[in-house]
Design a protein around this motif. Structure first.
Motif, PDB file in Angstrom:
ATOM      1  N   ALA A   6       0.825  -1.209   0.000  1.00 16.48           N
ATOM      2  CA  ALA A   6       0.000   0.000   0.000  1.00 16.48           C
ATOM      3  C   ALA A   6       0.864   1.266   0.000  1.00 16.48           C
ATOM      4  O   ALA A   6       0.539   2.265  -0.666  1.00 16.48           O
ATOM      5  N   HIS A   7       1.988   1.219   0.708  1.00 21.02           N
ATOM      6  CA  HIS A   7       2.887   2.370   0.787  1.00 21.02           C
ATOM      7  C   HIS A   7       3.503   2.694  -0.581  1.00 21.02           C
ATOM      8  O   HIS A   7       3.644   3.862  -0.945  1.00 21.02           O
ATOM      9  N   ILE A   8       3.845   1.668  -1.339  1.00 18.10           N
ATOM     10  CA  ILE A   8       4.386   1.875  -2.695  1.00 18.10           C
ATOM     11  C   ILE A   8       3.379   2.656  -3.540  1.00 18.10           C
ATOM     12  O   ILE A   8       3.726   3.649  -4.198  1.00 18.10           O
ATOM     13  N   GLN A  64      12.624   4.066  -8.234  1.00 20.08           N
ATOM     14  CA  GLN A  64      13.634   3.671  -7.250  1.00 20.08           C
ATOM     15  C   GLN A  64      12.989   3.342  -5.912  1.00 20.08           C
ATOM     16  O   GLN A  64      13.402   2.419  -5.216  1.00 20.08           O
ATOM     17  N   HIS A  65      11.966   4.114  -5.554  1.00 21.02           N
ATOM     18  CA  HIS A  65      11.304   3.885  -4.271  1.00 21.02           C
ATOM     19  C   HIS A  65      10.666   2.497  -4.219  1.00 21.02           C
ATOM     20  O   HIS A  65      10.824   1.762  -3.248  1.00 21.02           O
ATOM     21  N   GLU A  66       9.945   2.133  -5.297  1.00 22.68           N
ATOM     22  CA  GLU A  66       9.332   0.796  -5.303  1.00 22.68           C
ATOM     23  C   GLU A  66      10.423  -0.277  -5.258  1.00 22.68           C
ATOM     24  O   GLU A  66      10.297  -1.265  -4.525  1.00 22.68           O
ATOM     25  N   GLN A 100      13.336  -0.063  -3.895  1.00 27.64           N
ATOM     26  CA  GLN A 100      13.874  -0.116  -2.531  1.00 27.64           C
ATOM     27  C   GLN A 100      12.976  -0.935  -1.621  1.00 27.64           C
ATOM     28  O   GLN A 100      13.445  -1.716  -0.795  1.00 27.64           O
ATOM     29  N   HIS A 101      11.659  -0.747  -1.794  1.00 23.46           N
ATOM     30  CA  HIS A 101      10.744  -1.550  -0.975  1.00 23.46           C
ATOM     31  C   HIS A 101      10.730  -3.013  -1.419  1.00 23.46           C
ATOM     32  O   HIS A 101      10.462  -3.899  -0.598  1.00 23.46           O
ATOM     33  N   ASP A 102      11.040  -3.287  -2.679  1.00 26.49           N
ATOM     34  CA  ASP A 102      11.184  -4.694  -3.101  1.00 26.49           C
ATOM     35  C   ASP A 102      12.346  -5.344  -2.342  1.00 26.49           C
ATOM     36  O   ASP A 102      12.277  -6.525  -1.986  1.00 26.49           O
TER      37      ASP A 102
HETATM   38 FE    FE Z   1       9.181   4.216   1.474  1.00 25.77          FE
END
Ligand code: FE
Ligand code: AVJ
Length: 438
Positions: free
Chosen positions: A59-61, A133-135, A137-139
């Motif tokens: 959900a955060h992504i 990049q954010h997604e 990083q969460h991966d």
């Molecule tokens: Fe984040």
């Protein structure tokens, strides 16, 4: 002194748009795999007090993507707790609108995209690169959650190839000559705020390990009493070692021989694989035991980017060209680091290997802003973390997507952190090149 430069291979707007689309799709493919490999109960479960449930990342992504690409930069809506079906629907809806926006992309006058947040020195389209990049990083964060969960294996991957024939004959260390070089970047289009701006730094010459420290070398440190000798540890490190009862890397068990848990499977610890899941205090103690030290962040970047023949800093150790699978172990293609000495095609001019990919590398440096730093686009990405309580990690690990790593990329974490895919290499100071210990 000659004018130092950093390579400025500025992609045009169209090419950057295509890169953004590819990076967003590739990250979503990985997000989907990591969140469908487990059942719904597992998705909402907190596997470790150190990690959020996987559904939170999901959900955060989507929430960050909506915030930065579909709304004006500003107010941050609080994210309601979503169940897995709602989180998936939300992510799908946001992504559909983002891809629609990207397909209507028009190149504005001057070859610059007509939309996307601008940052001084960077091309437009930055917001798309940042979100991809954010997604990614969460991966990697979700991969760490997978490694912490108990139960049978649900992820699978091919094994990295064995070390190349020349690996056994590599020198233990490489020399990086003294002198000024360019640290950081002002031209890399998707470099994050903490990587900016480019600036000259003058360093004395030093020696750096050719490869990351291996499991075999680390096992020698353990067998040699490294965990029992307070003289090898900083005061804080020793206090932590005592309090936390550290005796070996996280996930290692002694069963007459070292074995480790890897994504639900128990396996022998491979001698020539880079060690990982050690905290900064352990890396620092090992280096002292070896009569060496951790490299400073600037030393790491000089070893990775500086091309003495050309007198400029490269984007990557191998040059300015983008990553290819022959150059570094990235992208969760393998779920482990490759043997030390792998990836000759990714070597830096100094001869150091595996600076990008395989394992994050702890440096001796605190996470601090570069001179001229400006928070962008929000203080909570980097600025609120600057200070001595975080140590810098460099180079990325096998779990990092290519879009989220480059020679200038800076990661940071607490010195006690062990669940991240972090190892290290060691260094020693030397004014003049001289043969190192065999
Ligand atoms: Fe984040
Ligand atoms: C750069 C890995 C420290 O995961 O805390 C993700 C990246 N920032 N969402 C983190 C990040 C916001 C960050 N690290």
């Amino acid at each position: 002194m000659t004018q130092q430069t950093e390579s400025a291979e500025q992609a045009d707007g169209e090419a950057l748009r295509d890169l953004a689309v590819a990076a967003l799709l590739s990250a979503r493919e990985r997000t989907t795999l990591l969140t469908t490999a487990v059942d719904e109960a597992d998705l909402v479960k907190q596997h470790s007090p150190l990690m959020s449930p996987l559904v939170w990342d999901l959900a955060h992504i989507a929430n960050q993507e909506e915030l930065w690409l579909l709304r004006a930069v500003g107010g941050r809506p609080t994210l309601p707790l979503l169940d897995p079906a709602e989180a998936r629907r939300y992510g799908h809806e946001v992504r559909g609108r983002v891809l629609d926006l990207l397909s209507r992309f028009k190149t504005a006058a001057g070859g610059r995209p007509a939309f996307g947040a601008e940052i001084a020195g960077a091309g437009a389209g930055f917001a798309f690169g940042m979100v991809a990049q954010h997604e990614a990083q969460h991966d990697e964060t979700m991969l760490a959650t997978h490694q912490l969960r108990s139960g049978p294996a649900v992820l699978s991957a091919a094994q990295p190839p064995p070390a190349p024939a020349d690996a056994a004959a590599l020198p233990a260390e490489v020399y990086v000559p003294g002198g000024p070089f360019i640290l950081g970047t002002s031209v890399e289009p998707w470099a994050l705020d903490n990587e900016r701006p480019a600036h000259a730094v003058d360093l004395p010459g030093f020696w750096l390990d050719t490869t990351p420290v291996t499991n075999a070398a680390y096992a020698d440190f353990i067998a040699g009493g490294g965990y029992d000798d307070p003289r090898l540890w900083t005061a804080q490190g020793w206090a932590h070692r005592q309090r936390a009862g550290l005796t070996a890397p996280l996930f290692w068990e002694w069963e007459g021989t070292w074995v480790r848990r890897s994504f639900g499977a128990t396996e022998p610890v491979l001698p020539d694989e880079p060690v990982m899941h050690v905290c900064w205090y352990e890396a620092d103690a090992y280096a002292r035991w070896a009569g060496r030290r951790l490299p400073a962040e600037a030393e790491w970047e000089k070893a990775a980017r500086w091309d003495p023949a050309a007198g400029r800093s490269r984007r990557f150790p191998w040059g300015d060209e983008p990553w290819t699978p022959e150059r570094a172990n990235l992208g969760q293609r393998y779920l482990r680091p490759a043997p030390a000495g792998s990836y000759p095609a990714g070597a830096a001019p100094s001869g150091a290997r595996q600076l990008i990919g395989d394992v994050w590398e702890w440096t001796s440096s605190d996470f601090l802003p570069y001179p001229g730093f400006t928070a962008w686009p929000y203080k909570e990405y980097s600025e609120v973390f600057f200070g001595p309580e975080y140590k810098v990690l460099r180079g990325g690990a096998f779990g990092v997507a290519p879009v989220a790593i480059r020679g200038t990329f800076r990661n940071w974490d607490y010195p006690i952190r062990r669940q991240i895919f972090a190892g290290f290499r060691t260094a020693r100071s030397a004014a003049e090149p001289s043969p190192g210990p065999a």
